[in-house]
Design a protein around this motif. Sequence first.
Motif, PDB file in Angstrom:
ATOM      1  N   THR A 168       0.855  -1.199   0.000  1.00  0.00           N
ATOM      2  CA  THR A 168       0.000   0.000   0.000  1.00  0.00           C
ATOM      3  C   THR A 168       0.885   1.241   0.000  1.00  0.00           C
ATOM      4  N   ILE A 169       0.672   2.065  -0.954  1.00  0.00           N
ATOM      5  CA  ILE A 169       1.433   3.320  -1.045  1.00  0.00           C
ATOM      6  C   ILE A 169       0.520   4.459  -0.614  1.00  0.00           C
ATOM      7  N   ASN A 170       0.904   5.099   0.491  1.00  0.00           N
ATOM      8  CA  ASN A 170       0.101   6.204   1.023  1.00  0.00           C
ATOM      9  C   ASN A 170       0.526   7.533   0.417  1.00  0.00           C
ATOM     10  N   GLU A 171      -0.456   8.375   0.175  1.00  0.00           N
ATOM     11  CA  GLU A 171      -0.163   9.735  -0.270  1.00  0.00           C
ATOM     12  C   GLU A 171       0.434  10.514   0.912  1.00  0.00           C
ATOM     13  N   PRO A 172       1.540  11.202   0.702  1.00  0.00           N
ATOM     14  CA  PRO A 172       2.130  11.955   1.818  1.00  0.00           C
ATOM     15  C   PRO A 172       1.196  13.107   2.247  1.00  0.00           C
ATOM     16  N   THR A 173       1.201  13.349   3.533  1.00  0.00           N
ATOM     17  CA  THR A 173       0.420  14.473   4.066  1.00  0.00           C
ATOM     18  C   THR A 173       1.134  15.775   3.713  1.00  0.00           C
ATOM     19  N   VAL A 174       0.373  16.721   3.201  1.00  0.00           N
ATOM     20  CA  VAL A 174       0.930  18.057   2.922  1.00  0.00           C
ATOM     21  C   VAL A 174       0.470  18.976   4.051  1.00  0.00           C
ATOM     22  N   PRO A 175       1.355  19.368   4.931  1.00  0.00           N
ATOM     23  CA  PRO A 175       0.959  20.206   6.070  1.00  0.00           C
ATOM     24  C   PRO A 175       0.330  21.516   5.604  1.00  0.00           C
ATOM     25  N   ALA A 176      -0.741  21.871   6.243  1.00  0.00           N
ATOM     26  CA  ALA A 176      -1.398  23.148   5.932  1.00  0.00           C
ATOM     27  C   ALA A 176      -0.622  24.281   6.599  1.00  0.00           C
ATOM     28  N   MET A 177      -0.440  25.364   5.886  1.00  0.00           N
ATOM     29  CA  MET A 177       0.309  26.506   6.396  1.00  0.00           C
ATOM     30  C   MET A 177      -0.651  27.637   6.782  1.00  0.00           C
ATOM     31  N   SER A 178      -0.520  28.130   8.001  1.00  0.00           N
ATOM     32  CA  SER A 178      -1.324  29.284   8.413  1.00  0.00           C
ATOM     33  C   SER A 178      -0.552  30.555   8.049  1.00  0.00           C
ATOM     34  N   PRO A 179      -1.207  31.490   7.348  1.00  0.00           N
ATOM     35  CA  PRO A 179      -0.490  32.701   6.904  1.00  0.00           C
ATOM     36  C   PRO A 179       0.002  33.536   8.089  1.00  0.00           C
ATOM     37  N   ILE A 180       1.123  34.202   7.899  1.00  0.00           N
ATOM     38  CA  ILE A 180       1.673  35.132   8.893  1.00  0.00           C
ATOM     39  C   ILE A 180       2.055  36.427   8.189  1.00  0.00           C
ATOM     40  N   GLY A 181       2.145  37.503   8.968  1.00  0.00           N
ATOM     41  CA  GLY A 181       2.527  38.783   8.389  1.00  0.00           C
ATOM     42  C   GLY A 181       1.333  39.548   7.842  1.00  0.00           C
ATOM     43  N   PRO A 182       1.567  40.611   7.103  1.00  0.00           N
ATOM     44  CA  PRO A 182       2.907  41.115   6.737  1.00  0.00           C
ATOM     45  C   PRO A 182       3.653  41.702   7.926  1.00  0.00           C
ATOM     46  N   PHE A 183       4.984  41.821   7.760  1.00  0.00           N
ATOM     47  CA  PHE A 183       5.843  42.350   8.793  1.00  0.00           C
ATOM     48  C   PHE A 183       6.496  43.649   8.329  1.00  0.00           C
ATOM     49  N   CYS A 184       7.000  44.399   9.287  1.00  0.00           N
ATOM     50  CA  CYS A 184       7.858  45.542   9.006  1.00  0.00           C
ATOM     51  C   CYS A 184       9.285  45.123   9.334  1.00  0.00           C
ATOM     52  N   THR A 185      10.261  45.794   8.745  1.00  0.00           N
ATOM     53  CA  THR A 185      11.650  45.400   8.984  1.00  0.00           C
ATOM     54  C   THR A 185      12.069  45.621  10.438  1.00  0.00           C
ATOM     55  N   ASN A 186      11.331  46.468  11.157  1.00  0.00           N
ATOM     56  CA  ASN A 186      11.695  46.705  12.562  1.00  0.00           C
ATOM     57  C   ASN A 186      10.875  45.865  13.537  1.00  0.00           C
ATOM     58  N   PHE A 197       6.023  62.396  17.073  1.00  0.00           N
ATOM     59  CA  PHE A 197       4.851  62.038  16.267  1.00  0.00           C
ATOM     60  C   PHE A 197       4.935  60.561  15.907  1.00  0.00           C
ATOM     61  N   GLN A 198       3.894  59.808  16.312  1.00  0.00           N
ATOM     62  CA  GLN A 198       3.814  58.397  15.960  1.00  0.00           C
ATOM     63  C   GLN A 198       2.716  58.220  14.913  1.00  0.00           C
ATOM     64  N   ALA A 199       3.134  57.914  13.687  1.00  0.00           N
ATOM     65  CA  ALA A 199       2.169  57.725  12.605  1.00  0.00           C
ATOM     66  C   ALA A 199       1.360  56.457  12.830  1.00  0.00           C
ATOM     67  N   LEU A 200       0.139  56.446  12.308  1.00  0.00           N
ATOM     68  CA  LEU A 200      -0.725  55.276  12.440  1.00  0.00           C
ATOM     69  C   LEU A 200      -0.177  54.083  11.655  1.00  0.00           C
ATOM     70  N   ASP A 201       0.574  54.347  10.593  1.00  0.00           N
ATOM     71  CA  ASP A 201       1.168  53.282   9.775  1.00  0.00           C
ATOM     72  C   ASP A 201       2.053  52.401  10.653  1.00  0.00           C
ATOM     73  N   PRO A 202       1.811  51.078  10.687  1.00  0.00           N
ATOM     74  CA  PRO A 202       2.600  50.196  11.569  1.00  0.00           C
ATOM     75  C   PRO A 202       4.070  50.126  11.203  1.00  0.00           C
ATOM     76  N   CYS A 203       4.425  50.483   9.982  1.00  0.00           N
ATOM     77  CA  CYS A 203       5.825  50.427   9.570  1.00  0.00           C
ATOM     78  C   CYS A 203       6.520  51.782   9.668  1.00  0.00           C
ATOM     79  N   ALA A 204       5.913  52.721  10.389  1.00  0.00           N
ATOM     80  CA  ALA A 204       6.519  54.037  10.578  1.00  0.00           C
ATOM     81  C   ALA A 204       7.150  54.116  11.963  1.00  0.00           C
ATOM     82  N   ASP A 205       8.403  54.542  11.999  1.00  0.00           N
ATOM     83  CA  ASP A 205       9.089  54.729  13.273  1.00  0.00           C
ATOM     84  C   ASP A 205       8.616  56.019  13.942  1.00  0.00           C
TER      85      ASP A 205
END
Length: 260
Positions: A4-22, A138-146
């Motif tokens: 019996t040859i079983n089909e390999p399980t393909v793990p489901a990936m939960s999305p992450i991100g987006p991220f900022c470089t900081n 001043f802290q901008a609302l944009d999450p990628c703004a320092d």
Amino acid sequence: MDVTINEPTVPAMSPIGPFCTNDTGLALPTNNSGVNGNWSGPGVAGNFFNPGAAGVGTHTLTFTPTPGQCAASNTLQVIVEPTDTPVLGTATVCETDPNLDLTTLQDPTYPIGTWAGPGVTGSSFDPSGQSGNVVLTFQALDPCADLASTNITVNPAIAPVISGVPASICESDPAINLPTTQSGVTGNWSGQGVGGNSFDPTGLSGNITLTFTPNAGFCASTATTTINVTPETTPVISGIPASICESAAALSLGTARSSR
């Protein structure tokens, strides 16, 4: 023999991100769909994803099952966006100026955010009570703004020293012109008896307070001075006969008279 040859399980990936470089990064799950494994790819070390190490762009991360499981590898796309610092304007104001609208100093790329610092309420800066270089953030609302900062220079207001105004005047004296330049500051006068920067003592008495208000554009405060208006004296004539003969000797008239 049947195999019996079983089909390999393909793990489901939960999305992450987006991220900022900081961003601090994220520990990647080592069990997906019941399959144990390890991660590899840009920015990955010890199953931990570091966006700063990965850099800006879209990256492919690979989950590889550990041996002994009938499972296949799978991939996950992760986006890392650049981190930016808003460029803020600066301003120089007088401590007596009206509130400054801080939105006029904001980077147009980041129109929404939160201001903080001495004298700040909402997006308004009140210079009263401040002096020198005042640092605001001043802290901008944009999450990628320092967090961004700027300096507001607050100059102290000059207090004009009043000169050229008499300390006292008689109520019957003619109107006097009030000097419109005090300590190098031009302005205008107000108060009882004042009209067109002229003071008329008629009908006034006692200490009268006059106010000098600097013109717009001068970093100067208002100043006051006091003029004492003395009432007009009416002499009471005495020592002079009501009638005299034409042939009588010359009469000496007294030069001092009582007043009332």
